[in-house]
Scaffold this active site. Structure first.
Site, mmCIF file in Angstrom:
data_model
loop_
_atom_site.group_PDB
_atom_site.id
_atom_site.type_symbol
_atom_site.label_atom_id
_atom_site.label_comp_id
_atom_site.label_asym_id
_atom_site.label_seq_id
_atom_site.Cartn_x
_atom_site.Cartn_y
_atom_site.Cartn_z
ATOM 1 N N GLU A 52 49.380 44.293 38.184
ATOM 2 C CA GLU A 52 50.531 43.631 38.795
ATOM 3 C C GLU A 52 50.095 42.516 39.747
ATOM 4 O OE1 GLU A 52 49.973 46.816 38.461
ATOM 5 O OE2 GLU A 52 51.780 47.910 37.885
ATOM 6 N N CYS A 95 52.009 51.596 40.417
ATOM 7 C CA CYS A 95 51.656 52.370 41.611
ATOM 8 C C CYS A 95 52.510 51.906 42.796
ATOM 9 C CB CYS A 95 50.161 52.239 41.918
ATOM 10 S SG CYS A 95 49.680 50.648 42.615
ATOM 11 N N CYS A 138 45.070 45.595 40.727
ATOM 12 C CA CYS A 138 45.934 46.151 39.689
ATOM 13 C C CYS A 138 46.463 45.029 38.793
ATOM 14 C CB CYS A 138 47.112 46.887 40.316
ATOM 15 S SG CYS A 138 46.712 48.529 40.953
ATOM 16 N N CYS A 144 51.999 48.399 44.043
ATOM 17 C CA CYS A 144 52.485 47.394 43.100
ATOM 18 C C CYS A 144 54.004 47.334 43.053
ATOM 19 C CB CYS A 144 51.878 47.638 41.729
ATOM 20 S SG CYS A 144 50.118 47.232 41.735
ATOM 21 N N ASN A 153 44.428 44.633 34.893
ATOM 22 C CA ASN A 153 43.667 45.069 36.058
ATOM 23 C C ASN A 153 42.254 44.499 36.012
ATOM 24 O OD1 ASN A 153 43.305 46.875 33.878
ATOM 25 N ND2 ASN A 153 42.750 48.571 35.217
ATOM 26 N N VAL A 154 41.733 44.203 37.198
ATOM 27 C CA VAL A 154 40.394 43.634 37.343
ATOM 28 C C VAL A 154 39.677 44.450 38.410
ATOM 29 C CG1 VAL A 154 39.048 41.573 37.879
ATOM 30 C CG2 VAL A 154 41.244 41.341 36.706
ATOM 31 N N GLU A 155 38.729 45.272 37.968
ATOM 32 C CA GLU A 155 38.048 46.171 38.906
ATOM 33 C C GLU A 155 36.845 45.498 39.550
ATOM 34 O OE1 GLU A 155 37.509 49.837 36.703
ATOM 35 O OE2 GLU A 155 39.639 50.288 36.890
HETATM 36 N N1 THU Z 1 46.271 50.292 37.895
HETATM 37 C C1 THU Z 1 47.002 49.169 37.665
HETATM 38 O O1 THU Z 1 46.471 48.145 37.200
HETATM 39 N N2 THU Z 1 48.333 49.190 37.972
HETATM 40 C C2 THU Z 1 48.999 50.290 38.417
HETATM 41 O O2 THU Z 1 50.166 50.191 38.748
HETATM 42 C C3 THU Z 1 48.312 51.576 38.468
HETATM 43 C C4 THU Z 1 46.820 51.510 38.455
HETATM 44 C C5 THU Z 1 44.837 50.257 37.601
HETATM 45 C C6 THU Z 1 43.947 50.215 38.809
HETATM 46 C C7 THU Z 1 42.651 50.763 38.259
HETATM 47 O O3 THU Z 1 41.893 49.691 37.723
HETATM 48 C C8 THU Z 1 43.076 51.686 37.145
HETATM 49 O O4 THU Z 1 44.431 51.406 36.885
HETATM 50 C C9 THU Z 1 42.915 53.166 37.471
HETATM 51 O O5 THU Z 1 43.571 53.480 38.652
#
Ligand code: THU
Length: 137
Positions: free
Chosen positions: A63, A94, A61, A97, A50-52
């Site tokens: 994915e 999620c 996410c 994804c 994940n890259v915020e």
């Molecule tokens: N996140 C993912 O990378 N994939 C998922 O399927 C669920 C959520 C990440 C997004 C965010 O950076 C962190 O988890 C908290 O929600």
């Protein structure tokens, strides 16, 4: 193949790739690093973290990065998928994804879930996909 068959997939290798990807996450806001890995039909392992973003809603996410990796490495279809959190625990993708993964599923694609191996169709039943677009053309 039953959903519980391991399907000849090296799940330990996928888990290891997901953990490695999780170690590269950029998650300064949620402090919730995620790593995802998948096996392609032609035997490659693709992965992503994940890259915020400071604009929180723009977070990518793990994915998202995984499907980018899939395409950068030559494309193809996903046979098996594994996602982990910071502790290496299995994480369910999620909803958004699941849809991302659905687009690139191989027939019978499997996902490691908190309740064991499931198929894509089990985790995203009655999905909307590319075929639906064809129906109305
Ligand atoms: N996140 C993912 O990378 N994939 C998922 O399927 C669920 C959520 C990440 C997004 C965010 O950076 C962190 O988890 C908290 O929600």
């Amino acid at each position: 193949m039953a959903a519980t068959d391991t399907g000849g997939v090296d799940w330990a290798a996928l888990e290891a790739a997901a953990v490695t990807a999780m170690g590269k996450a950029y998650a300064p806001y949620s402090k919730f690093p995620v790593g995802a890995a998948a096996l392609t039909e032609d035997g490659r392992i693709v992965s992503g973290c994940n890259v915020e973003n400071a604009s929180y809603g723009l977070t990518l996410c793990a994915e998202c990065a995984l499907v980018g990796d899939l395409h950068m490495g030559g494309g193809g279809r996903l046979r098996a998928f594994y996602c982990v959190d910071a502790k290496g625990n299995i994480l369910m993708p999620c909803g958004r994804c699941r849809q991302l993964l659905y687009e690139f599923r191989a027939p019978g694609m499997q996902l490691m879930t908190t309740q064991g191996i499931k198929t894509m169709d089990q985790v995203l039943p009655d999905a909307f996909g590319p075929d639906n677009l064809e129906e109305n053309r």
